[in-house]
Write an enzyme that holds these catalytic residues in place. Structure first.
Site, PDB file in Angstrom:
ATOM      1  N   SER A  15      26.018  76.101  64.495  1.00  0.00           N
ATOM      2  CA  SER A  15      25.471  76.270  65.846  1.00  0.00           C
ATOM      3  C   SER A  15      24.685  75.085  66.388  1.00  0.00           C
ATOM      4  O   SER A  15      24.206  75.153  67.528  1.00  0.00           O
ATOM      5  CB  SER A  15      24.603  77.531  65.895  1.00  0.00           C
ATOM      6  OG  SER A  15      25.429  78.673  65.893  1.00  0.00           O
ATOM      7  N   THR A  52      34.426  87.562  62.309  1.00  0.00           N
ATOM      8  CA  THR A  52      34.761  86.378  61.511  1.00  0.00           C
ATOM      9  C   THR A  52      34.450  86.547  60.028  1.00  0.00           C
ATOM     10  O   THR A  52      34.832  85.700  59.224  1.00  0.00           O
ATOM     11  CB  THR A  52      34.036  85.129  62.047  1.00  0.00           C
ATOM     12  OG1 THR A  52      32.627  85.318  61.947  1.00  0.00           O
ATOM     13  CG2 THR A  52      34.428  84.862  63.493  1.00  0.00           C
ATOM     14  N   TYR A 105      20.770  86.544  70.555  1.00  0.00           N
ATOM     15  CA  TYR A 105      21.643  85.412  70.205  1.00  0.00           C
ATOM     16  C   TYR A 105      23.082  85.886  70.084  1.00  0.00           C
ATOM     17  O   TYR A 105      23.377  86.894  69.424  1.00  0.00           O
ATOM     18  CB  TYR A 105      21.156  84.829  68.886  1.00  0.00           C
ATOM     19  CG  TYR A 105      21.766  83.512  68.490  1.00  0.00           C
ATOM     20  CD1 TYR A 105      21.213  82.316  68.922  1.00  0.00           C
ATOM     21  CD2 TYR A 105      22.875  83.471  67.659  1.00  0.00           C
ATOM     22  CE1 TYR A 105      21.760  81.105  68.535  1.00  0.00           C
ATOM     23  CE2 TYR A 105      23.427  82.263  67.269  1.00  0.00           C
ATOM     24  CZ  TYR A 105      22.860  81.083  67.714  1.00  0.00           C
ATOM     25  OH  TYR A 105      23.397  79.879  67.334  1.00  0.00           O
ATOM     26  N   SER A 106      24.006  85.171  70.703  1.00  0.00           N
ATOM     27  CA  SER A 106      25.410  85.565  70.668  1.00  0.00           C
ATOM     28  C   SER A 106      26.307  84.346  70.824  1.00  0.00           C
ATOM     29  O   SER A 106      26.245  83.642  71.839  1.00  0.00           O
ATOM     30  CB  SER A 106      25.714  86.569  71.785  1.00  0.00           C
ATOM     31  OG  SER A 106      27.107  86.815  71.881  1.00  0.00           O
ATOM     32  N   GLY A 120      21.816  75.536  62.401  1.00  0.00           N
ATOM     33  CA  GLY A 120      23.242  75.767  62.264  1.00  0.00           C
ATOM     34  C   GLY A 120      23.558  76.423  60.939  1.00  0.00           C
ATOM     35  O   GLY A 120      22.968  76.076  59.914  1.00  0.00           O
TER      36      GLY A 120
END
Length: 375
Positions: free
Chosen positions: A88, A151, A185-186, A325
């Site tokens: 991220s 995922t 958060y998305s 991330g």
């Protein structure tokens, strides 16, 4: 300049031995950047990671430190040019491109998603006419995340996927809340942002990333992998999942599940260069940078989130702006201050048991120590 602690071979051997038994080697107070070395040693040990690394840029000076190894079974320290899957951190790059388009008058932060992506966000409680581009970038849209429910399915990684397809995964889950009323958060938000970039420019996200950020800043180790291409080029960090017993995930995950939300590969040298340039006003104009740094103020996790950036208070005073991330096998975080300090911290493990809740010392602790370490 590169600072190497424990420069002699016998001490490097001691670091590897300590890593193998899970003991953080002690940093000598006489060594340069001893506090940062201790911080990444602790980070590695408490997260049961094969290794950890940090790269710091202070103005025109760069230094780096390593703990453990970037590949199991080998004595390979982390270096500033070693490539990692940075997850991220991609969101800050995507937000910067979006704000460049705003500055050029090609896009309006407060226009609706429907303005640019006709009929894409609708149904199942969603209405693209009520969600703005700004709400995508600061995660106040209420759109559900495609990452967690989809995922983690191994079957997904046997095929390549488009942004539109994965947005559909997110929209198949009911909204978290009405747009603008809370923060969650998305990753779906930034897939939509990538689609808007492509719609507005008529070019691929990868082309815009290259022409607007990678090439101008000279980021030689940064790119979005092609769909279906799971290998990393030479000079990379191996990524593992597990605790003590590890599975090598370096080439296990289909890269197209990241794209404009989390697909970037980069290095510590590149990440620090990008965040330093961004936060010191060299990537987007001042007015748009001010929008990026403007945090939501919504109580809870969103209080310190701006547009693709998080505000990190520093232990030495002041603050930095950046992003964490996560990718299977990797955890990282990068941030920069307005006076030109930037840092990147990485671990090459994502624990299988507590990948979501986190394990050991948070990597932002090492980030703050590194940003406050002036030598």
């Amino acid at each position: 300049m590169r600072t190497k602690t424990r420069g002699t071979s016998w001490v490097l051997a001691g670091v590897v031995l300590a890593a193998s038994v899970g003991i953080a080697p002690a940093a000598s107070a006489a060594e340069p950047h001893a506090a940062t070395q201790a911080a990444i040693d602790t980070l590695k040990t408490t997260n049961v990671s094969p290794g950890a690394g940090v790269v710091v840029r202070d103005g025109d000076t760069q230094w780096d430190l390593s703990s453990g190894t970037r590949a199991l079974g080998q004595n390979l320290p982390f270096g500033p040019d070693h490539k990692v899957r940075a997850g991220s951190l991609t969101k800050s790059f995507t937000s910067a491109i979006t704000l460049q388009l705003v500055a050029e008058g090609k896009l309006d932060l407060d226009a609706t998603v429907e303005t640019y992506l006709l009929g894409v966000v609708k149904g199942n409680g969603y209405d693209g006419t009520k969600i703005t581009v700004r709400q995508l970038l600061n995660h106040t849209s209420g759109i559900a995340d495609y990452v967690i429910p989809f995922t983690l399915n191994p079957f997904v990684h046997l095929f390549t996927h488009t942004k539109a397809e994965m947005v559909g995964w997110g929209l198949s889950v009911a909204p978290y809340f009405a747009p603008g009323t809370s923060h969650q958060y998305s990753g779906t938000n930034f897939l939509l942002a990538g689609m808007i970039i492509e719609k507005v420019t008529g070019r691929t996200y990868e082309q815009e990333l290259d022409s607007r950020i990678i090439t101008p800043l000279g980021l030689t180790n940064t790119y979005i992998p092609a769909p279906g291409y799971k290998a990393l080029p030479p000079g990379h960090v191996r990524g593992y999942v597990g605790r003590v017993v590890y599975a090598d995930f370096t080439q296990m995950v289909e890269p197209s599940v990241g794209q404009s939300s989390g697909g970037i590969v980069t290095s510590g040298a590149d990440a620090t260069k990008f965040f330093q340039a961004l936060i010191t006003g060299k990537v987007v104009p001042a007015a748009q940078l001010a929008e990026m740094l403007k945090v939501t103020g919504i109580p809870g996790p969103g209080v310190d989130y701006g547009l693709g950036l998080i505000r990190y208070p520093l232990p030495c005073g002041g603050e930095a702006y950046g992003h964490p991330g996560v990718w299977p096998g990797y955890q990282s975080v990068a941030a920069a201050t307005t006076d030109g300090r930037s840092a990147f911290v990485v671990l090459n493990v994502l624990p299988a048991v507590d990948a979501i809740s986190g394990a050991g010392v948070d990597r932002t602790v090492a980030l703050g120590t590194a940003l406050c370490d002036r030598g």
